[in-house]
Design an enzyme around this catalytic site. Structure first.
Site, short mmCIF file in Angstrom:
data_model
loop_
_atom_site.label_atom_id
_atom_site.label_comp_id
_atom_site.label_asym_id
_atom_site.label_seq_id
_atom_site.Cartn_x
_atom_site.Cartn_y
_atom_site.Cartn_z
N GLN A 156 43.86 15.47 -18.13
CA GLN A 156 44.25 16.32 -17.00
C GLN A 156 45.38 17.27 -17.42
O GLN A 156 46.39 16.84 -17.95
CB GLN A 156 44.69 15.44 -15.82
CG GLN A 156 45.00 16.20 -14.54
CD GLN A 156 43.75 16.83 -13.92
OE1 GLN A 156 42.68 16.24 -13.91
NE2 GLN A 156 43.90 18.04 -13.40
N LYS A 211 38.82 12.16 -8.61
CA LYS A 211 37.76 12.06 -9.61
C LYS A 211 37.32 10.60 -9.77
O LYS A 211 36.13 10.30 -9.87
CB LYS A 211 38.23 12.66 -10.95
CG LYS A 211 38.39 14.18 -10.84
CD LYS A 211 39.12 14.80 -12.02
CE LYS A 211 39.35 16.30 -11.75
NZ LYS A 211 40.14 16.99 -12.77
N ASP A 242 34.98 18.39 -19.37
CA ASP A 242 35.61 19.56 -18.75
C ASP A 242 35.08 20.85 -19.38
O ASP A 242 35.39 21.94 -18.89
CB ASP A 242 37.13 19.51 -18.94
CG ASP A 242 37.84 19.00 -17.70
OD1 ASP A 242 37.22 19.00 -16.62
OD2 ASP A 242 39.02 18.61 -17.81
#
Ligand code: NAP
Length: 282
Positions: free
Chosen positions: A98, A54, A121
């Site tokens: 994460q 990412k 997200d």
């Protein structure tokens, strides 16, 4: 093999080029690039790899990214404190924690604490609710990537029979909501579905997001269907999807490979969401 292979890498590269241009325009207008903050708690090697990808993708398109690596013993309150701080930080447009987090931390509490305007997200209850209500918000990256692949392939979803296997908050449910919003007739299957193969075999568009290697064989694929395999499963034969590729490809009109299908789209859509969050905030 009859099916056309849907090249997720190529579609993702197109998306990334588009984002790079948008980043340039944003930076010119605002005097700074969009910025993404990532957080990992502990030292899960897979998380390190994903977040590494990412950051590299951000760098490539000109998004500034800042990483916060916290020790495995970090408490829930400390993590909530950081998430709150990033929410108040004017220089941060996107926040990504994460998952998974260590067991002593409740992931739902952490996700719910992310500022919905920076929730790149798309997993906060606010953004999930906006999606459920058909209102604009930040959409989870993998489902957004699935829709981008279908758009790119020119798949006509209007009135199409779509079957989604999996009902997770991360993939199955949001992808089914997006398909419904695109006027498909949507069926969602899960571990209690009685006739999984028979239900899947009705699908014009079949999306598999399960996590069971090669669960769906050729019998689960209707002739001429479009098959999107979200599954990523490590096996002795390497990475495989939830769909048994060879027999499925004999029947499908188009199919995503694993790897090289949905995976690259997830990172590309994170970049899209970061720019969208930056634009919407300022
Ligand atoms: P998850 O949270 O474990 O959800 C799996 C879903 O599959 C659940 O709804 C479960 O049903 C259902 N299921 C499990 N076994 C089944 C069976 N035998 N028959 C029918 N349904 C079954 O997984 P996820 O986070 O959605 O991820 C799914 C897969 O996508 C995984 O392989 C993951 O690695 C992959 N993934 C890939 C990307 C990418 O970027 N390519 C991103 C995210 C995830 P119940 O609800 O009834 O338990």
């Amino acid at each position: 093999m009859a099916a056309r292979i849907i090249d997720g890498k190529a579609v993702a590269a197109t998306v990334r080029r588009r984002v790079a241009t948008e980043v340039e325009v944003f930076a010119e207008e605002r005097g700074r690039p969009p910025a993404l903050a990532t957080v990992i708690v502990g030292d899960d090697p897979a998380s390190e790899v994903y977040v590494g990808h990412k950051h590299r993708a951000c760098e490539e398109v000109g998004i500034r990214s800042v990483h916060h690596g916290l020790g495995a013993a970090t408490g829930e309150d400390e993590l909530l404190g950081l998430v709150g701080e990033l929410g108040r930080d004017e220089g941060v447009d996107g926040i990504l924690v994460q998952l998974p987090v260590p067991e002593h931390i409740d992931p739902d509490r952490i996700v719910a604490a992310i500022d919905p305007a920076k929730d790149v997200d798309g997993l906060t209850p606010v953004n999930a609710g906006l999606l459920a209500h058909g209102m604009p918000g930040l959409v989870p990256c993998t489902p957004a990537g699935v829709m981008e692949l279908l758009r790119h392939e020119g798949v006509d979803l209007e009135g199409a029979e779509a079957v989604v296997v999996g009902r997770s908050k991360l993939v199955g449910v949001p992808v089914s909501r997006l398909l419904l919003a695109a006027n498909a007739t949507v069926t969602v299957c899960h571990s209690r579905t009685r006739d999984l193969s028979g239900t899947c075999a009705r699908a014009d568009v079949l999306v598999a997001a399960v996590g069971v290697p090669r669960l769906l064989d050729g019998d689960a694929v209707k002739d001429g269907a479009v098959v999107i395999d979200v599954g990523v499963n490590r096996t002795d034969d390497g990475l495989v999807g939830d769909v048994d590729f060879e027999p499925a490809a004999q029947r499908a009109a188009a199919i995503t490979p694993v790897p090289g299908g949905v995976g690259p789209m997830t990172v590309a859509m994170l970049l899209v969401n970061t720019v969208a969050a930056a634009r919407a905030r300022v």
